[in-house]
Design an enzyme around this catalytic site. Structure first.
Site, short mmCIF file in Angstrom:
data_model
loop_
_atom_site.label_atom_id
_atom_site.label_comp_id
_atom_site.label_asym_id
_atom_site.label_seq_id
_atom_site.Cartn_x
_atom_site.Cartn_y
_atom_site.Cartn_z
N PRO A 10 50.31 -94.37 -21.19
CA PRO A 10 50.09 -93.19 -22.01
C PRO A 10 51.00 -93.09 -23.23
O PRO A 10 52.21 -93.36 -23.14
CB PRO A 10 50.37 -92.03 -21.06
CG PRO A 10 50.19 -92.58 -19.71
CD PRO A 10 50.51 -94.03 -19.78
N ASN A 11 50.38 -92.68 -24.32
CA ASN A 11 51.05 -92.35 -25.58
C ASN A 11 51.57 -93.55 -26.37
O ASN A 11 52.06 -93.39 -27.48
CB ASN A 11 52.20 -91.33 -25.35
CG ASN A 11 51.68 -90.05 -24.75
OD1 ASN A 11 50.78 -89.44 -25.32
ND2 ASN A 11 52.21 -89.63 -23.62
N ARG A 18 55.13 -91.92 -33.44
CA ARG A 18 55.68 -91.12 -32.35
C ARG A 18 57.21 -91.23 -32.30
O ARG A 18 57.75 -92.34 -32.09
CB ARG A 18 55.11 -91.65 -31.03
CG ARG A 18 55.70 -91.06 -29.80
CD ARG A 18 55.30 -91.86 -28.56
NE ARG A 18 55.78 -91.21 -27.36
CZ ARG A 18 55.84 -91.78 -26.17
NH1 ARG A 18 55.43 -93.03 -26.00
NH2 ARG A 18 56.31 -91.12 -25.13
N TYR A 23 61.54 -94.59 -30.86
CA TYR A 23 60.66 -95.73 -30.61
C TYR A 23 60.48 -96.66 -31.80
O TYR A 23 59.84 -97.70 -31.69
CB TYR A 23 59.29 -95.22 -30.14
CG TYR A 23 59.35 -94.46 -28.84
CD1 TYR A 23 59.76 -95.11 -27.67
CD2 TYR A 23 59.05 -93.10 -28.76
CE1 TYR A 23 59.85 -94.44 -26.47
CE2 TYR A 23 59.13 -92.42 -27.56
CZ TYR A 23 59.52 -93.08 -26.42
OH TYR A 23 59.61 -92.41 -25.23
N ASN A 74 54.40 -101.80 -19.71
CA ASN A 74 55.08 -100.59 -20.15
C ASN A 74 54.18 -99.43 -19.76
O ASN A 74 53.21 -99.12 -20.46
CB ASN A 74 55.32 -100.61 -21.66
CG ASN A 74 56.13 -99.39 -22.11
OD1 ASN A 74 56.37 -98.48 -21.31
ND2 ASN A 74 56.57 -99.37 -23.36
N ALA A 77 55.34 -92.86 -19.43
CA ALA A 77 55.84 -91.82 -18.52
C ALA A 77 55.38 -92.05 -17.07
O ALA A 77 56.03 -91.56 -16.13
CB ALA A 77 55.39 -90.45 -19.01
N HIS A 80 57.74 -93.15 -14.26
CA HIS A 80 58.62 -92.23 -13.54
C HIS A 80 57.88 -91.36 -12.52
O HIS A 80 58.50 -90.56 -11.83
CB HIS A 80 59.34 -91.33 -14.55
CG HIS A 80 59.82 -92.06 -15.77
ND1 HIS A 80 60.75 -93.07 -15.69
CD2 HIS A 80 59.48 -91.97 -17.08
CE1 HIS A 80 60.96 -93.56 -16.91
NE2 HIS A 80 60.21 -92.91 -17.77
N ASP A 87 51.84 -98.89 -5.84
CA ASP A 87 50.99 -99.46 -4.79
C ASP A 87 50.08 -100.57 -5.33
O ASP A 87 49.81 -101.55 -4.62
CB ASP A 87 50.12 -98.37 -4.15
CG ASP A 87 50.91 -97.48 -3.20
OD1 ASP A 87 52.07 -97.81 -2.90
OD2 ASP A 87 50.36 -96.45 -2.76
N GLU A 98 58.68 -105.10 -15.94
CA GLU A 98 58.66 -103.73 -16.47
C GLU A 98 59.40 -103.72 -17.80
O GLU A 98 60.53 -104.21 -17.87
CB GLU A 98 59.34 -102.79 -15.47
CG GLU A 98 59.49 -101.37 -15.99
CD GLU A 98 60.26 -100.45 -15.02
OE1 GLU A 98 60.35 -100.78 -13.81
OE2 GLU A 98 60.76 -99.42 -15.49
N HIS A 100 60.47 -101.38 -21.44
CA HIS A 100 60.54 -100.13 -22.20
C HIS A 100 61.14 -100.42 -23.56
O HIS A 100 62.09 -101.21 -23.66
CB HIS A 100 61.40 -99.09 -21.47
CG HIS A 100 60.87 -98.77 -20.11
ND1 HIS A 100 59.77 -97.97 -19.92
CD2 HIS A 100 61.25 -99.19 -18.89
CE1 HIS A 100 59.50 -97.90 -18.64
NE2 HIS A 100 60.38 -98.64 -17.98
N SER A 102 62.67 -98.03 -25.33
CA SER A 102 63.95 -97.30 -25.35
C SER A 102 64.77 -97.64 -24.10
O SER A 102 64.22 -98.12 -23.10
CB SER A 102 63.67 -95.80 -25.41
OG SER A 102 62.99 -95.38 -24.23
N ARG A 107 68.76 -91.89 -21.57
CA ARG A 107 67.99 -90.71 -21.97
C ARG A 107 67.99 -89.65 -20.85
O ARG A 107 68.88 -89.64 -20.02
CB ARG A 107 66.57 -91.16 -22.36
CG ARG A 107 66.58 -92.14 -23.53
CD ARG A 107 65.19 -92.57 -23.94
NE ARG A 107 64.39 -91.43 -24.39
CZ ARG A 107 63.06 -91.45 -24.53
NH1 ARG A 107 62.40 -92.57 -24.26
NH2 ARG A 107 62.42 -90.38 -24.93
N ARG A 111 64.01 -89.80 -16.66
CA ARG A 111 63.57 -91.16 -17.01
C ARG A 111 64.39 -92.24 -16.28
O ARG A 111 64.15 -93.43 -16.45
CB ARG A 111 63.70 -91.39 -18.52
CG ARG A 111 62.78 -90.53 -19.33
CD ARG A 111 62.87 -90.87 -20.82
NE ARG A 111 62.46 -89.72 -21.60
CZ ARG A 111 61.19 -89.40 -21.88
NH1 ARG A 111 60.22 -90.16 -21.46
NH2 ARG A 111 60.90 -88.33 -22.59
#
Ligand code: DQA
Length: 147
Positions: A10-11, A18, A23, A74, A77, A80, A87, A98, A100, A102, A107, A111
């Site tokens: 998302p986002n 953004r 970012y 990535n 959100a 978290h 699963d 994984e 990110h 940032s 932060r 997060r």
């Protein structure tokens, strides 16, 4: 031809505009373009996707797991919050890095926890788009060369 799947949550479609202080100014398309070049240099196919919907990520993780393709993930959100993604990784046996942009640990405290990290091969955070390129390098080194 071996393939790497890059899955964005998302986002991340908003990258570039953004919260640029956090970012940066690179867009998701910029990241895809560079990853495409890096994969082409190594004879690896790139599958690059983004969705704002949790179920899409679950479907794509299962698909990559079925194909035996490692994933750069990535989850935004959902990192978290999502037990479903945890699963899906565990259930499909997918190899996941994984990532990110940032440094999530520098932060807000919400997060700091990741549902993905315990089922990931490794975690890279805090280097902007370079987090993705480092993840690809790690997969070349540890996963793809041996196939
Ligand atoms: C992010 C960090 C997450 O906490 C956040 O929700 C994002 C982006 C990152 O790339 O830094 O959407 O995954």
């Amino acid at each position: 031809m071996p393939a790497v799947h890059v899955i964005n949550g998302p986002n991340l479609n908003l990258l570039g505009s953004r919260e640029p202080d956090i970012y940066g100014r690179a867009t998701l398309e910029d990241i895809e373009t560079r990853l495409t070049e890096l994969c082409a240099e190594r004879g690896v196919e790139l599958v690059f996707r983004q969705s704002n919907h949790e179920g899409d990520l679950v479907d794509w993780i299962q698909e990559a797991g079925r194909l035996g393709a490692p994933i750069i993930l990535n989850a935004g959100a959902l990192t978290h919050t999502s037990i479903a993604i945890h699963d899906a990784i565990k259930g499909s046996g997918a190899v996941v890095v994984e990532v990110h942009l940032s440094n999530v640990h520098a932060r807000e405290s919400f997060r700091h926890h990741s549902f993905i990290a315990p089922v990931a091969r490794g975690v890279i955070a805090g280097f902007g788009p370079t987090s993705y390129f480092l993840a690809l390098e790690a997969l070349f080194d540890r996963e793809i060369r041996k196939t």
